[in-house]
Design a protein around this motif. Structure first.
Motif, PDB file in Angstrom:
ATOM      1  N   ALA A 223       0.662  -1.318   0.030  1.00 55.66           N
ATOM      2  CA  ALA A 223       0.037  -0.130  -0.062  1.00 55.66           C
ATOM      3  C   ALA A 223       0.874   1.059   0.012  1.00 55.66           C
ATOM      4  O   ALA A 223       0.579   2.215  -0.719  1.00 55.66           O
ATOM      5  CB  ALA A 223      -1.104  -0.026   1.115  1.00 55.66           C
ATOM      6  N   TRP A 224       2.028   1.368   0.786  1.00 54.58           N
ATOM      7  CA  TRP A 224       2.820   2.170   0.635  1.00 54.58           C
ATOM      8  C   TRP A 224       3.453   2.557  -0.672  1.00 54.58           C
ATOM      9  O   TRP A 224       3.507   3.768  -1.231  1.00 54.58           O
ATOM     10  CB  TRP A 224       3.896   2.168   1.910  1.00 54.58           C
ATOM     11  N   ALA A 225       3.875   1.604  -1.344  1.00 52.77           N
ATOM     12  CA  ALA A 225       4.382   1.731  -2.560  1.00 52.77           C
ATOM     13  C   ALA A 225       3.488   2.149  -3.694  1.00 52.77           C
ATOM     14  O   ALA A 225       3.737   3.056  -4.599  1.00 52.77           O
ATOM     15  CB  ALA A 225       5.273   0.271  -3.158  1.00 52.77           C
ATOM     16  N   GLN A 226       2.131   1.754  -3.581  1.00 53.56           N
ATOM     17  CA  GLN A 226       1.165   2.031  -4.495  1.00 53.56           C
ATOM     18  C   GLN A 226       0.758   3.599  -4.394  1.00 53.56           C
ATOM     19  O   GLN A 226       0.393   4.057  -5.407  1.00 53.56           O
ATOM     20  CB  GLN A 226      -0.199   1.102  -4.355  1.00 53.56           C
ATOM     21  N   GLN A 227       1.080   4.140  -3.471  1.00 54.62           N
ATOM     22  CA  GLN A 227       0.964   5.751  -3.112  1.00 54.62           C
ATOM     23  C   GLN A 227       2.023   6.464  -3.782  1.00 54.62           C
ATOM     24  O   GLN A 227       2.071   7.637  -3.863  1.00 54.62           O
ATOM     25  CB  GLN A 227       0.730   6.056  -1.684  1.00 54.62           C
ATOM     26  N   ARG A 228       3.192   5.816  -4.021  1.00 54.23           N
ATOM     27  CA  ARG A 228       4.301   6.628  -4.406  1.00 54.23           C
ATOM     28  C   ARG A 228       4.844   5.911  -5.862  1.00 54.23           C
ATOM     29  O   ARG A 228       6.058   5.902  -5.993  1.00 54.23           O
ATOM     30  CB  ARG A 228       5.414   6.284  -3.426  1.00 54.23           C
ATOM     31  N   LEU A 229       3.960   5.430  -6.529  1.00 58.89           N
ATOM     32  CA  LEU A 229       4.483   4.990  -8.072  1.00 58.89           C
ATOM     33  C   LEU A 229       5.306   5.741  -8.944  1.00 58.89           C
ATOM     34  O   LEU A 229       5.832   5.458  -9.617  1.00 58.89           O
ATOM     35  CB  LEU A 229       3.330   4.252  -8.831  1.00 58.89           C
ATOM     36  N   ASP A 230       5.098   7.138  -8.628  1.00 63.87           N
ATOM     37  CA  ASP A 230       5.605   8.006  -9.646  1.00 63.87           C
ATOM     38  C   ASP A 230       7.110   8.415  -8.959  1.00 63.87           C
ATOM     39  O   ASP A 230       8.001   9.221  -9.798  1.00 63.87           O
ATOM     40  CB  ASP A 230       4.879   9.232  -9.495  1.00 63.87           C
ATOM     41  N   GLU A 231       7.471   7.536  -7.853  1.00 65.40           N
ATOM     42  CA  GLU A 231       8.750   8.038  -7.235  1.00 65.40           C
ATOM     43  C   GLU A 231       9.781   7.009  -7.495  1.00 65.40           C
ATOM     44  O   GLU A 231       9.193   5.710  -7.728  1.00 65.40           O
ATOM     45  CB  GLU A 231       8.663   8.306  -5.793  1.00 65.40           C
ATOM     46  N   LEU A 272      -1.496   1.707 -13.302  1.00 64.57           N
ATOM     47  CA  LEU A 272      -1.735   3.101 -13.007  1.00 64.57           C
ATOM     48  C   LEU A 272      -1.861   3.867 -14.420  1.00 64.57           C
ATOM     49  O   LEU A 272      -2.660   4.741 -14.765  1.00 64.57           O
ATOM     50  CB  LEU A 272      -0.674   3.533 -12.286  1.00 64.57           C
ATOM     51  N   ALA A 273      -0.992   3.444 -14.960  1.00 64.34           N
ATOM     52  CA  ALA A 273      -0.966   4.050 -16.428  1.00 64.34           C
ATOM     53  C   ALA A 273      -2.304   3.861 -17.386  1.00 64.34           C
ATOM     54  O   ALA A 273      -2.797   4.853 -18.062  1.00 64.34           O
ATOM     55  CB  ALA A 273       0.336   3.764 -17.338  1.00 64.34           C
ATOM     56  N   CYS A 274      -2.822   2.653 -17.262  1.00 63.04           N
ATOM     57  CA  CYS A 274      -3.875   2.367 -18.155  1.00 63.04           C
ATOM     58  C   CYS A 274      -5.364   3.365 -17.287  1.00 63.04           C
ATOM     59  O   CYS A 274      -5.847   3.804 -18.173  1.00 63.04           O
ATOM     60  CB  CYS A 274      -4.263   0.974 -17.946  1.00 63.04           C
ATOM     61  N   ARG A 275      -5.109   3.476 -16.118  1.00 64.62           N
ATOM     62  CA  ARG A 275      -6.302   4.188 -15.520  1.00 64.62           C
ATOM     63  C   ARG A 275      -5.943   5.630 -16.025  1.00 64.62           C
ATOM     64  O   ARG A 275      -7.048   6.510 -16.303  1.00 64.62           O
ATOM     65  CB  ARG A 275      -6.155   4.089 -14.051  1.00 64.62           C
ATOM     66  N   LEU A 276      -4.795   6.194 -16.026  1.00 68.71           N
ATOM     67  CA  LEU A 276      -4.678   7.449 -16.405  1.00 68.71           C
ATOM     68  C   LEU A 276      -5.102   7.661 -17.990  1.00 68.71           C
ATOM     69  O   LEU A 276      -5.762   8.779 -18.236  1.00 68.71           O
ATOM     70  CB  LEU A 276      -3.176   7.728 -16.163  1.00 68.71           C
ATOM     71  N   ILE A 277      -4.652   6.679 -18.761  1.00 66.57           N
ATOM     72  CA  ILE A 277      -5.035   6.977 -20.069  1.00 66.57           C
ATOM     73  C   ILE A 277      -6.702   6.936 -20.382  1.00 66.57           C
ATOM     74  O   ILE A 277      -7.017   7.557 -21.020  1.00 66.57           O
ATOM     75  CB  ILE A 277      -4.635   5.850 -20.938  1.00 66.57           C
TER      76      ILE A 277
END
Length: 320
Positions: A223-231, A272-277
């Motif tokens: 969960a910690w990582a999922q909140q920081r995938l852009d880092e 995450l990229a799929c969702r943003l697209i």
């Protein structure tokens, strides 16, 4: 695909069909309105050649709600599977499948359903998946088909096939994601509690929900990582969050998720990229940066590997 149940899915059952795959199809494509989604995904009809159809090993019989001629009005047809592949399929069924294919319906073969599609001549010159234990027999009987034995399912456009029984869930979720997007597919996977991340050699990608938090679970670190995938996130970072050594983290990932920490991070970032697209608010370079995939070139390579299409093609699928 428009929201609602206008897309008709016809599930064909026949004598000796495996009830597990039948149940998987009913769970994913059938059912009433899903409150967590807000609309029914499909209009599912179960059809059979006879009013009462004995399932595998005569464990029980089911009464279908429709007849085979409903195949002629289906948008997606899921063909029957059977344990005894040496038994020829009914000619009337093969003819109906050929008609469906000719008018542009999507055909889906779950497990040994690939044998049914191949008997109809609809896999010649195409790629297909089948249970590993039947691969040699399939090759011998259908040499014109390109069998891919190391994947859970194969998406060959309008004809899709899956490997062993549980791969029916992988393929079903893949179809939901194609039709309705990653967000909806994730809701369905959570409802199914289908949490195993099944990477293997498959090229396609189906999102898996995070395991429930309990005791020594990896869930808090995930969960910690999922909140920081852009880092930038390293294995050492995940290990510290989990209170483990790097070696122990790898072992726990294998035990709980069946994959490696870096492979899991990549899949989460592609999701995450799929969702943003799907949201359509950002250019592809921005999507690559915000999802942690770095550059557009890197995102394109990872989309090809995990989703099977380019980011641009994925965007067109959801923006018309």
């Amino acid at each position: 695909m428009p929201q609602g149940s206008s897309h008709r899915v016809v599930l064909v059952v026949d004598e000796q069909s495996n009830p597990f795959e039948v149940g998987c199809a009913c769970e994913i494509f059938g059912g009433p309105l899903r409150p967590e989604i807000g609309f029914p995904l499909y209009d599912l009809r179960v059809v059979a050649p006879r009013r009462s159809t004995p399932m595998r090993d005569a464990l029980f019989s089911i009464g279908a709600v429709g007849r085979l001629d409903e195949i002629d009005r289906a948008d997606t047809v899921i063909v029957p599977n059977r344990p005894y592949v040496e038994t020829p399929s009914r000619p009337v069924l093969l003819a109906a499948l050929r008609r469906a294919h000719q008018r542009g319906a999507r055909l889906v073969g779950l497990c040994t359903g690939a044998f049914t599609l191949a008997e109809a001549g609809l896999l010649d010159g195409r790629r297909a998946a089948v249970h590993w234990n039947l691969a040699d027999e399939f090759r011998q009987r259908f040499p014109a088909v390109t069998l891919e034995p190391d994947v859970l399912f194969v998406d060959d456009g309008d004809v899709l096939t899956s490997a062993g029984s549980a791969a029916a869930l992988d393929l079903g979720l893949h179809i939901v994601r194609l039709d309705h997007g990653a967000e909806v597919a994730n809701h369905v996977s959570r409802r199914l509690v289908f949490a195993a991340y099944r990477d293997g050699g498959q090229r396609q990608f189906v999102e898996r929900p995070m395991p429930p938090a309990a005791g020594q679970s990896l869930a808090p670190a995930l969960a910690w990582a999922q909140q920081r995938l852009d880092e930038p996130i390293t294995v050492a970072d995940l290990a510290r969050r989990a209170g483990l050594s790097a070696g122990s983290l790898h072992r726990r990932f294998r035990a709980e998720l069946g994959t490696t920490p870096l492979a899991w991070l990549t899949v989460e970032r592609v999701t995450l990229a799929c969702r943003l697209i799907e949201l359509g608010d950002h250019g592809l370079e921005t999507v690559a940066h915000r999802s942690g995939l770095g550059t557009g070139a890197n995102m394109r390579a990872l989309f090809k590997r995990h989703v099977g299409v380019s980011p641009a093609d994925y965007r067109r699928r959801f923006t018309g």
